[in-house]
Design a protein around this motif. Structure first.
Motif, short mmCIF file in Angstrom:
data_model
loop_
_atom_site.label_atom_id
_atom_site.label_comp_id
_atom_site.label_asym_id
_atom_site.label_seq_id
_atom_site.Cartn_x
_atom_site.Cartn_y
_atom_site.Cartn_z
N ALA A 1 0.84 -1.20 0.00
CA ALA A 1 0.00 0.00 0.00
C ALA A 1 0.87 1.26 0.00
O ALA A 1 0.59 2.22 -0.72
N PHE A 2 1.94 1.25 0.81
CA PHE A 2 2.85 2.40 0.82
C PHE A 2 3.49 2.60 -0.55
O PHE A 2 3.62 3.73 -1.02
N VAL A 3 3.89 1.53 -1.20
CA VAL A 3 4.50 1.65 -2.53
C VAL A 3 3.51 2.28 -3.51
O VAL A 3 3.88 3.14 -4.31
N ASP B 1 -5.52 14.08 4.64
CA ASP B 1 -6.29 14.86 3.69
C ASP B 1 -7.09 14.02 2.70
O ASP B 1 -7.82 14.56 1.87
N ALA B 2 -6.98 12.70 2.77
CA ALA B 2 -7.66 11.84 1.81
C ALA B 2 -9.17 11.86 1.97
O ALA B 2 -9.92 11.77 1.01
N PRO C 1 -8.59 10.56 -3.72
CA PRO C 1 -8.46 9.11 -3.80
C PRO C 1 -7.02 8.62 -4.01
O PRO C 1 -6.68 7.51 -3.60
N GLU C 2 -6.18 9.45 -4.60
CA GLU C 2 -4.78 9.05 -4.80
C GLU C 2 -4.03 8.96 -3.48
O GLU C 2 -2.95 8.36 -3.42
N GLN C 3 -4.59 9.54 -2.41
CA GLN C 3 -3.92 9.55 -1.11
C GLN C 3 -4.46 8.45 -0.18
O GLN C 3 -4.22 8.49 1.01
N LEU C 4 -5.19 7.50 -0.73
CA LEU C 4 -5.76 6.42 0.07
C LEU C 4 -5.61 5.09 -0.66
O LEU C 4 -5.90 5.01 -1.85
N VAL C 5 -5.14 4.09 0.05
CA VAL C 5 -5.10 2.74 -0.46
C VAL C 5 -5.89 1.87 0.51
O VAL C 5 -5.67 1.92 1.72
N CYS C 6 -6.84 1.11 -0.02
CA CYS C 6 -7.64 0.20 0.80
C CYS C 6 -7.13 -1.22 0.60
O CYS C 6 -7.02 -1.70 -0.52
N ILE C 7 -6.82 -1.87 1.73
CA ILE C 7 -6.45 -3.29 1.69
C ILE C 7 -7.68 -4.06 2.14
O ILE C 7 -8.09 -3.97 3.29
#
Length: 147
Positions: A23-25, A99-100, A136-142
């Motif tokens: 997710a960080f990548v 900010d996401a 949305p580019e500042q959030l990753v959902c696992i």
């Protein structure tokens, strides 16, 4: 955005760490800067696997624990919540900047009324609130399922 969703079956601490690292990548590939304004929001079962990967434990900091923050990983705060979103039996673990998502308080109405067969008044309160992903580019959902 389906590009910011990772579907994973997680059974070991190593798999939990690998999912968060992936997710960080994704965030870094999108040019998102991470650090103390970044949060990893995990469910209790995911936290029990992931906690061995924390670079800093904050359980002695009462203020942080009261806000649900239990440690740090990759410079981001790790926050545990019983209230993570669910999708088809999977917990939605969020890796995001502050900010996401935008939160808004909405309508708050208070109304006095007298319940039937009662001599005293009571109060009805309606309080609504909402949240929306605004970056949305500042959030990753696992989407993590127990393995």
């Amino acid at each position: 955005d389906k590009g910011n969703v990772l579907a994973k079956t997680i059974a070991t601490p190593e798999e939990a760490k690998a999912a968060v690292d992936e997710a960080f990548v994704k965030l870094w590939d999108a040019g998102v800067k991470t650090g103390k304004d970044t949060f990893i929001v995990v469910s209790p079962w995911f936290y029990s696997l992931f906690k061995s990967s924390l670079t800093e434990i904050l359980t002695n900091n009462v203020d942080m624990v009261e806000r649900g923050i239990f440690g740090m990983y990759n410079g981001a705060y790790v926050k545990m919540s019983n209230n993570v979103a669910k999708d088809g039996g999977a917990d939605c673990i969020g890796v995001m900047t502050k900010d996401a998502i935008a939160y808004a308080d909405g309508i708050e109405e208070v109304e006095a009324y007298r319940p039937q067969d009662s001599f005293s008044d009571a109060v009805k309160v309606l309080h609504t609130f909402g949240a929306k992903v605004v970056r949305p580019e500042q959030l990753v959902c696992i989407k993590a399922k127990k393995g």
